[in-house]
Motif scaffolding. Structure first.
Motif, mmCIF file in Angstrom:
data_model
loop_
_atom_site.group_PDB
_atom_site.id
_atom_site.type_symbol
_atom_site.label_atom_id
_atom_site.label_comp_id
_atom_site.label_asym_id
_atom_site.label_seq_id
_atom_site.Cartn_x
_atom_site.Cartn_y
_atom_site.Cartn_z
ATOM 1 N N ILE A 179 25.922 28.118 21.053
ATOM 2 C CA ILE A 179 25.237 27.089 21.855
ATOM 3 C C ILE A 179 24.094 26.444 21.076
ATOM 4 O O ILE A 179 23.998 25.211 20.993
ATOM 5 C CB ILE A 179 24.715 27.681 23.173
ATOM 6 C CG1 ILE A 179 25.891 28.075 24.076
ATOM 7 C CG2 ILE A 179 23.805 26.677 23.894
ATOM 8 C CD1 ILE A 179 25.485 28.828 25.320
ATOM 9 N N PHE A 180 23.216 27.287 20.509
ATOM 10 C CA PHE A 180 21.988 26.766 19.911
ATOM 11 C C PHE A 180 22.117 26.390 18.434
ATOM 12 O O PHE A 180 21.363 25.549 17.947
ATOM 13 C CB PHE A 180 20.858 27.789 20.075
ATOM 14 C CG PHE A 180 20.464 28.020 21.506
ATOM 15 C CD1 PHE A 180 19.630 27.132 22.158
ATOM 16 C CD2 PHE A 180 20.957 29.106 22.208
ATOM 17 C CE1 PHE A 180 19.281 27.326 23.482
ATOM 18 C CE2 PHE A 180 20.606 29.317 23.521
ATOM 19 C CZ PHE A 180 19.771 28.421 24.173
ATOM 20 N N TRP A 181 23.063 26.993 17.733
ATOM 21 C CA TRP A 181 23.173 26.758 16.296
ATOM 22 C C TRP A 181 24.354 25.860 15.921
ATOM 23 O O TRP A 181 24.444 25.402 14.790
ATOM 24 C CB TRP A 181 23.296 28.085 15.554
ATOM 25 C CG TRP A 181 22.012 28.854 15.494
ATOM 26 C CD1 TRP A 181 21.243 29.265 16.544
ATOM 27 C CD2 TRP A 181 21.347 29.304 14.323
ATOM 28 N NE1 TRP A 181 20.144 29.956 16.105
ATOM 29 C CE2 TRP A 181 20.186 29.993 14.737
ATOM 30 C CE3 TRP A 181 21.632 29.213 12.966
ATOM 31 C CZ2 TRP A 181 19.305 30.573 13.837
ATOM 32 C CZ3 TRP A 181 20.754 29.794 12.065
ATOM 33 C CH2 TRP A 181 19.605 30.458 12.502
ATOM 34 N N VAL A 182 25.281 25.641 16.861
ATOM 35 C CA VAL A 182 26.466 24.839 16.549
ATOM 36 C C VAL A 182 26.637 23.697 17.542
ATOM 37 O O VAL A 182 26.493 22.518 17.187
ATOM 38 C CB VAL A 182 27.744 25.720 16.531
ATOM 39 C CG1 VAL A 182 28.975 24.868 16.199
ATOM 40 C CG2 VAL A 182 27.600 26.868 15.534
ATOM 41 N N TRP A 183 26.948 24.028 18.778
ATOM 42 C CA TRP A 183 27.342 23.028 19.772
ATOM 43 C C TRP A 183 26.210 22.067 20.126
ATOM 44 O O TRP A 183 26.341 20.852 20.044
ATOM 45 C CB TRP A 183 27.865 23.742 21.025
ATOM 46 C CG TRP A 183 28.347 22.825 22.107
ATOM 47 C CD1 TRP A 183 28.962 21.613 21.975
ATOM 48 C CD2 TRP A 183 28.240 23.058 23.516
ATOM 49 N NE1 TRP A 183 29.255 21.076 23.199
ATOM 50 C CE2 TRP A 183 28.824 21.947 24.169
ATOM 51 C CE3 TRP A 183 27.731 24.108 24.283
ATOM 52 C CZ2 TRP A 183 28.889 21.853 25.550
ATOM 53 C CZ3 TRP A 183 27.805 24.026 25.657
ATOM 54 C CH2 TRP A 183 28.381 22.904 26.277
ATOM 55 N N LYS A 184 25.032 22.580 20.500
ATOM 56 C CA LYS A 184 23.929 21.751 20.987
ATOM 57 C C LYS A 184 22.717 21.790 20.057
ATOM 58 O O LYS A 184 21.584 21.603 20.502
ATOM 59 C CB LYS A 184 23.515 22.220 22.388
ATOM 60 C CG LYS A 184 24.566 21.972 23.469
ATOM 61 C CD LYS A 184 24.717 20.489 23.749
ATOM 62 C CE LYS A 184 25.656 20.232 24.910
ATOM 63 N NZ LYS A 184 25.796 18.774 25.205
ATOM 64 N N LYS A 185 22.955 22.025 18.774
ATOM 65 C CA LYS A 185 21.808 22.170 17.870
ATOM 66 C C LYS A 185 20.987 20.891 17.764
ATOM 67 O O LYS A 185 19.762 20.945 17.612
ATOM 68 C CB LYS A 185 22.264 22.627 16.488
ATOM 69 C CG LYS A 185 23.202 21.676 15.773
ATOM 70 C CD LYS A 185 23.651 22.304 14.461
ATOM 71 C CE LYS A 185 24.649 21.401 13.752
ATOM 72 N NZ LYS A 185 25.153 22.035 12.518
ATOM 73 N N GLY A 186 21.625 19.730 17.862
ATOM 74 C CA GLY A 186 20.877 18.486 17.843
ATOM 75 C C GLY A 186 19.997 18.347 19.070
ATOM 76 O O GLY A 186 18.831 17.966 18.983
#
Length: 279
Positions: A38-45
């Protein structure tokens, strides 16, 4: 529980060990992996404004954290199996109980507070010991390979450190009556908080680390700063021992406000959608 009721023997110990090992793996990897995704790949932006360290570590570092975490879970399971066996053989007392009505809900809550305080105290002093120059290289240096940790660094321990991380449980459940469900909840909560401290993001508001009340509760920034600078910020859930022993980094509160204040800056500036791992 069937395993708890079994007569001591190879089959009983084997089944208990397999239960412990599977429970550790099934709890840790999916939860730490979900946080990573969640935090490092999908929604990192989207979450960039909450990030503590701007850059991401090399992918090889994350792979090392994943692999080393397996060593930790094996050691956690071994500690559980040995203590279980010693209790079955009568060499260790066991204060775990399984019927909440034996002592009531008020005592169950009290026992949870007691094991939390004990864990906090054990962790702080064991952590300081592991930073001693004669111990650090052999025990704790592996964990500090993660200068910019991911959620999967939560269990990235040398086997000896994993032993120290787990052994605090044995004297407690041997001497202090605690309901099995309360005990399991404690271990689950400890794992969740460990993943949180290694998440790499700060969601608490500016001023948290210096407020007269909330300053006693630790933050993700507190432990992240420990990974950056090593010798300081040793505590776990609370900021009690670090404050009374003077081991907080002097810039902790100002650094926290700087990190937490990034959210306000990002509200005025467009956020990029892609942030990659370091090459």
């Amino acid at each position: 529980m069937a395993i708890n009721a079994c007569d001591f023997g190879w089959e009983c110990v084997r089944n208990f060990g397999l239960f412990q090992l599977s429970m550790n793996f099934i709890r840790y990897y999916p939860l730490a992996g979900l946080a990573f995704f969640i935090f490092w790949v999908w929604k990192k932006g989207y979450f960039e404004k909450y990030r503590i360290q701007k850059n991401f570590p090399k992918w090889e570092k994350v792979v090392f954290e994943i692999k080393q975490s397996a060593v930790t879970m094996v050691m956690f399971s071994l500690v559980a199996v040995v203590s279980f066996s010693l209790q079955k053989l009568g060499y260790l007392p066991r204060a775990l109980y399984f019927d909440i009505s034996e002592r009531g809900w008020a005592y169950a809550i009290l026992s949870y507070i007691l094991i939390t305080v004990w864990h906090e105290t054990w962790f702080y002093w064991a952590h300081r010991l592991m930073h001693h120059k004669k111990v650090y290289t052999f025990v704790h240096a592996i964990h500090h390979k993660s200068v910019n940790p991911s959620p999967l660094a939560a269990y990235n321990f040398h086997w000896a450190e994993a032993f120290l991380e787990a052994i605090y449980i044995v004297p407690f459940i041997s001497l202090v009556p605690i309901h099995f469900g309360v005990f399991i909840f404690h271990t689950f909560y400890a794992m969740i908080m460990n993943i949180w401290w290694h998440l790499g993001y700060e969601f608490l508001p500016k001023g948290w680390a210096s407020h007269p009340i909330t300053k006693w509760i630790n933050t993700s920034t507190h432990h992240n700063l420990h990974h950056q600078k090593f010798h300081g910020n040793y505590s776990l859930y609370f900021n009690f021992w670090d404050r009374i022993m003077g081991t907080n980094f002097p810039n902790y509160e100002t650094y926290f406000d700087e990190v937490a204040g990034k959210k306000e800056d990002y509200e005025k500036t467009p956020v990029g959608s892609e942030i990659g791992f370091a090459k």
